[in-house]
Design a protein around this motif. Structure first.
Motif, PDB file in Angstrom:
ATOM      1  N   ARG A 372      42.107  32.129  39.796  1.00  0.00           N
ATOM      2  CA  ARG A 372      42.892  31.195  39.268  1.00  0.00           C
ATOM      3  C   ARG A 372      43.684  31.026  38.046  1.00  0.00           C
ATOM      4  NH1 ARG A 372      39.469  26.453  41.510  1.00  0.00           N
ATOM      5  NH2 ARG A 372      37.597  27.698  41.157  1.00  0.00           N
ATOM      6  N   ALA A 373      43.194  32.121  37.170  1.00  0.00           N
ATOM      7  CA  ALA A 373      43.728  32.544  35.953  1.00  0.00           C
ATOM      8  C   ALA A 373      43.821  33.987  35.777  1.00  0.00           C
ATOM      9  CB  ALA A 373      43.179  31.772  34.745  1.00  0.00           C
ATOM     10  N   PRO A 374      44.777  34.564  35.192  1.00  0.00           N
ATOM     11  CA  PRO A 374      44.617  35.841  34.897  1.00  0.00           C
ATOM     12  C   PRO A 374      43.440  36.598  34.556  1.00  0.00           C
ATOM     13  CG  PRO A 374      46.691  35.018  34.064  1.00  0.00           C
ATOM     14  CD  PRO A 374      45.889  33.949  34.490  1.00  0.00           C
ATOM     15  N   ARG A 375      42.864  37.575  35.274  1.00  0.00           N
ATOM     16  CA  ARG A 375      41.720  38.022  34.971  1.00  0.00           C
ATOM     17  C   ARG A 375      41.425  39.818  34.625  1.00  0.00           C
ATOM     18  NH1 ARG A 375      36.955  37.355  39.392  1.00  0.00           N
ATOM     19  NH2 ARG A 375      37.454  35.104  38.977  1.00  0.00           N
ATOM     20  N   ARG A 376      41.294  39.870  33.298  1.00  0.00           N
ATOM     21  CA  ARG A 376      41.290  41.447  32.900  1.00  0.00           C
ATOM     22  C   ARG A 376      40.177  42.313  33.784  1.00  0.00           C
ATOM     23  NH1 ARG A 376      45.534  43.913  30.793  1.00  0.00           N
ATOM     24  NH2 ARG A 376      46.408  42.421  29.290  1.00  0.00           N
ATOM     25  N   ALA A 377      40.458  43.175  34.311  1.00  0.00           N
ATOM     26  CA  ALA A 377      39.454  44.087  35.137  1.00  0.00           C
ATOM     27  C   ALA A 377      39.824  45.496  35.297  1.00  0.00           C
ATOM     28  CB  ALA A 377      39.095  43.442  36.430  1.00  0.00           C
ATOM     29  N   GLU A 378      39.354  46.296  35.349  1.00  0.00           N
ATOM     30  CA  GLU A 378      39.377  47.657  35.767  1.00  0.00           C
ATOM     31  C   GLU A 378      39.598  47.830  37.184  1.00  0.00           C
ATOM     32  OE1 GLU A 378      40.154  51.678  34.989  1.00  0.00           O
ATOM     33  OE2 GLU A 378      39.941  50.177  33.216  1.00  0.00           O
ATOM     34  N   LEU A 379      40.837  48.239  37.773  1.00  0.00           N
ATOM     35  CA  LEU A 379      41.146  48.381  38.889  1.00  0.00           C
ATOM     36  C   LEU A 379      41.494  49.448  39.493  1.00  0.00           C
ATOM     37  CD1 LEU A 379      43.648  45.102  38.863  1.00  0.00           C
ATOM     38  CD2 LEU A 379      41.094  45.063  39.634  1.00  0.00           C
ATOM     39  N   ASP A 380      40.934  49.951  40.224  1.00  0.00           N
ATOM     40  CA  ASP A 380      41.368  51.346  41.025  1.00  0.00           C
ATOM     41  C   ASP A 380      41.657  51.184  42.386  1.00  0.00           C
ATOM     42  OD1 ASP A 380      40.718  53.148  38.682  1.00  0.00           O
ATOM     43  OD2 ASP A 380      38.621  52.375  39.023  1.00  0.00           O
ATOM     44  N   VAL A 381      41.154  50.207  43.228  1.00  0.00           N
ATOM     45  CA  VAL A 381      41.387  49.981  44.637  1.00  0.00           C
ATOM     46  C   VAL A 381      41.809  48.573  44.857  1.00  0.00           C
ATOM     47  CG1 VAL A 381      40.443  50.323  46.873  1.00  0.00           C
ATOM     48  CG2 VAL A 381      39.495  51.865  45.158  1.00  0.00           C
ATOM     49  N   ALA A 382      42.856  48.428  45.341  1.00  0.00           N
ATOM     50  CA  ALA A 382      43.366  47.138  46.036  1.00  0.00           C
ATOM     51  C   ALA A 382      43.671  47.016  47.314  1.00  0.00           C
ATOM     52  CB  ALA A 382      44.467  46.765  45.136  1.00  0.00           C
ATOM     53  N   VAL A 383      43.164  46.082  47.965  1.00  0.00           N
ATOM     54  CA  VAL A 383      43.619  45.597  49.552  1.00  0.00           C
ATOM     55  C   VAL A 383      44.438  44.614  49.773  1.00  0.00           C
ATOM     56  CG1 VAL A 383      42.663  44.887  51.606  1.00  0.00           C
ATOM     57  CG2 VAL A 383      41.228  46.644  50.332  1.00  0.00           C
ATOM     58  N   VAL A 384      45.479  44.818  50.308  1.00  0.00           N
ATOM     59  CA  VAL A 384      46.455  43.728  50.909  1.00  0.00           C
ATOM     60  C   VAL A 384      46.326  43.607  52.175  1.00  0.00           C
ATOM     61  CG1 VAL A 384      48.969  43.128  50.961  1.00  0.00           C
ATOM     62  CG2 VAL A 384      47.808  44.697  49.056  1.00  0.00           C
ATOM     63  N   LEU A 385      46.099  42.272  52.620  1.00  0.00           N
ATOM     64  CA  LEU A 385      46.208  41.905  54.143  1.00  0.00           C
ATOM     65  C   LEU A 385      47.427  40.779  54.458  1.00  0.00           C
ATOM     66  CD1 LEU A 385      42.421  40.301  54.124  1.00  0.00           C
ATOM     67  CD2 LEU A 385      43.276  42.790  54.697  1.00  0.00           C
ATOM     68  N   ALA A 386      47.602  40.902  55.501  1.00  0.00           N
ATOM     69  CA  ALA A 386      48.788  40.101  55.994  1.00  0.00           C
ATOM     70  C   ALA A 386      48.717  39.824  57.662  1.00  0.00           C
ATOM     71  CB  ALA A 386      49.926  40.839  55.994  1.00  0.00           C
ATOM     72  N   ARG A 387      48.832  38.253  57.912  1.00  0.00           N
ATOM     73  CA  ARG A 387      48.702  38.112  59.138  1.00  0.00           C
ATOM     74  C   ARG A 387      49.893  37.253  59.733  1.00  0.00           C
ATOM     75  NH1 ARG A 387      43.511  34.394  59.241  1.00  0.00           N
ATOM     76  NH2 ARG A 387      43.417  35.076  61.673  1.00  0.00           N
TER      77      ARG A 387
END
Length: 400
Positions: A372-387
């Motif tokens: 709910r607020a910007p969160r710093r993180a090391e990101l290598d893999v992201a998943v996007v879902l849609a229904r």
């Protein structure tokens, strides 16, 4: 040997309509473009809030000959395609026209154009109806106009699957690369906020009737009471990995899958979890390797609860950060998934998970870690879902 699908260009038409980087900054700031409908008097409708693009003037950015022959959604798509192709530097790549293509998604067609022309038919005469009505209303108009404008003469197509269609289009574009294409423009946009289109949204019974824009679309919130339709979306340039080295690379479309739910009343469970697991398997990653999920986030309690259950089942309770940044622009139908993909790519690039605006209280039994607020993180893999309405489920995996 499999062919990797590299994202080399992105174009966004959402929010203030100022492009991908401006939209990304606004997302991180938690801005919202949900506001009362302003193009006509909507007081007689039960719902009156929508996510609207501010200040878009097609005549200022498109050739004058295109404006009278296109619906608003196609104009948005043409501008997004221009931005994505320029971002990719595609004009300097030297591809043959037939090595390039366009695959888009559109869930509602050209509502505003058809509404205008049908009014002419009823109130004036048939000879006052624009000849462009023959195609401007059609779901494939975006693909066709982009193809013509940029000379992309290879594999083309359009997919219609409500909210899930935009991810399906990207999945199809990835297949086109594997079948020999070198570059594909792909993604989705929708705009159906004219009176006809708005009536179709409201008649579905899932649109929030809240009057406060900050309390209307609250995915995964205990106070969720419906969604808010919006307009816009995003287009991406996908290239084969070997060619993409000549351009900057936002990331890879590493995995994709789609499933279809059984009919209501069948007693059989939904298939969102299966789509998610199939996409992860396609990408060759485990649930433990996923750094963030861009959820569908319907804003409808029963659907939110079901999606939360799937996320907890696959990743474990609170096992992965979850975000729904589109709560600031509304449910964009075919444009939602591609806009989430762009946001995911920029999140991976900058190492920050964007927030879900407006949400305050997430039921504890949902078992999700909603950002709910910007969160710093090391990101290598992201998943996007849609229904999508009617049982469509799609999942896409993005990797660095």
């Amino acid at each position: 040997m499999s062919v990797s699908a590299v994202v080399t260009g992105i174009g966004v038409m959402a929010g203030d309509g100022e492009g991908a980087e401006a939209h990304w900054k606004a997302v991180l700031d938690g801005r919202s473009w949900i506001q009362p409908l302003r193009r006509y008097d909507a007081s007689r409708y039960s719902a009156r809030l929508a996510g609207q693009i501010a200040g878009f003037e097609a005549a200022a950015v498109l050739p004058s000959r295109l404006v009278p022959q296109t619906d608003r959604v196609t104009r948005l798509a043409l501008v997004a395609a221009d931005e994505a192709l320029a971002d990719a530097g595609a004009a300097h790549r030297g591809y043959d026209d037939f090595e390039t293509g366009v695959v888009t998604s559109n869930a509602s067609g050209g509502w505003e154009f058809t509404h205008t022309e049908m009014n002419k038919l009823w109130r004036q005469s048939p000879d006052r109806v624009s000849v462009y009505e023959a195609f401007a209303w059609f779901y494939a108009a975006n693909t066709g106009q982009i193809s013509i404008r940029h000379g992309l003469r290879g594999a083309g197509g359009v997919l219609v699957a409500d909210q899930a269609g935009g991810l399906d289009a990207i999945g199809q574009a990835r297949r086109s690369l594997r079948q020999g294409a070198r570059l594909v423009v792909t993604g989705g946009l929708d705009s159906s906020l004219d009176p006809w289109g708005w009536l179709s949204h409201v008649s579905g019974g899932e649109v929030s009737t809240a009057e406060d824009p900050a309390a209307a679309y609250l995915p995964f919130d205990a106070a969720a009471r419906g969604s808010v339709p919006g307009e816009g979306g995003a287009l991406l340039v996908l290239e084969r990995g070997d060619a993409g080295r000549a351009a900057h690379q936002y990331g890879l479309v590493a995995g994709y899958a789609a499933t279809f739910d059984p009919p209501p009343g069948s007693g059989r469970p939904g298939t969102l979890a299966r789509a998610l697991r199939l996409a992860l398997a396609d990408a060759g990653v485990t649930p433990a390797q996923v750094d963030v999920v861009f959820a569908d986030g319907a804003g409808i309690p029963a659907r939110d609860r079901e999606e939360a259950r799937v996320l907890a089942e696959v990743f474990g309770p609170g096992g992965v950060p979850v975000t729904v940044p589109k709560a600031g622009v509304g449910r964009l139908l075919a444009g939602a998934g591609p806009l989430d993909v762009v946001t995911a790519l920029l999140a991976v690039r900058d190492g920050v998970i964007p927030p879900t605006p407006h949400v305050r209280t997430v039921p504890g039994d949902y078992g999700i870690d909603l950002v709910r607020a910007p969160r710093r993180a090391e990101l290598d893999v992201a998943v996007v879902l849609a229904r999508g309405r009617g049982g469509f489920n799609s999942a896409l995996v993005i990797t660095r």
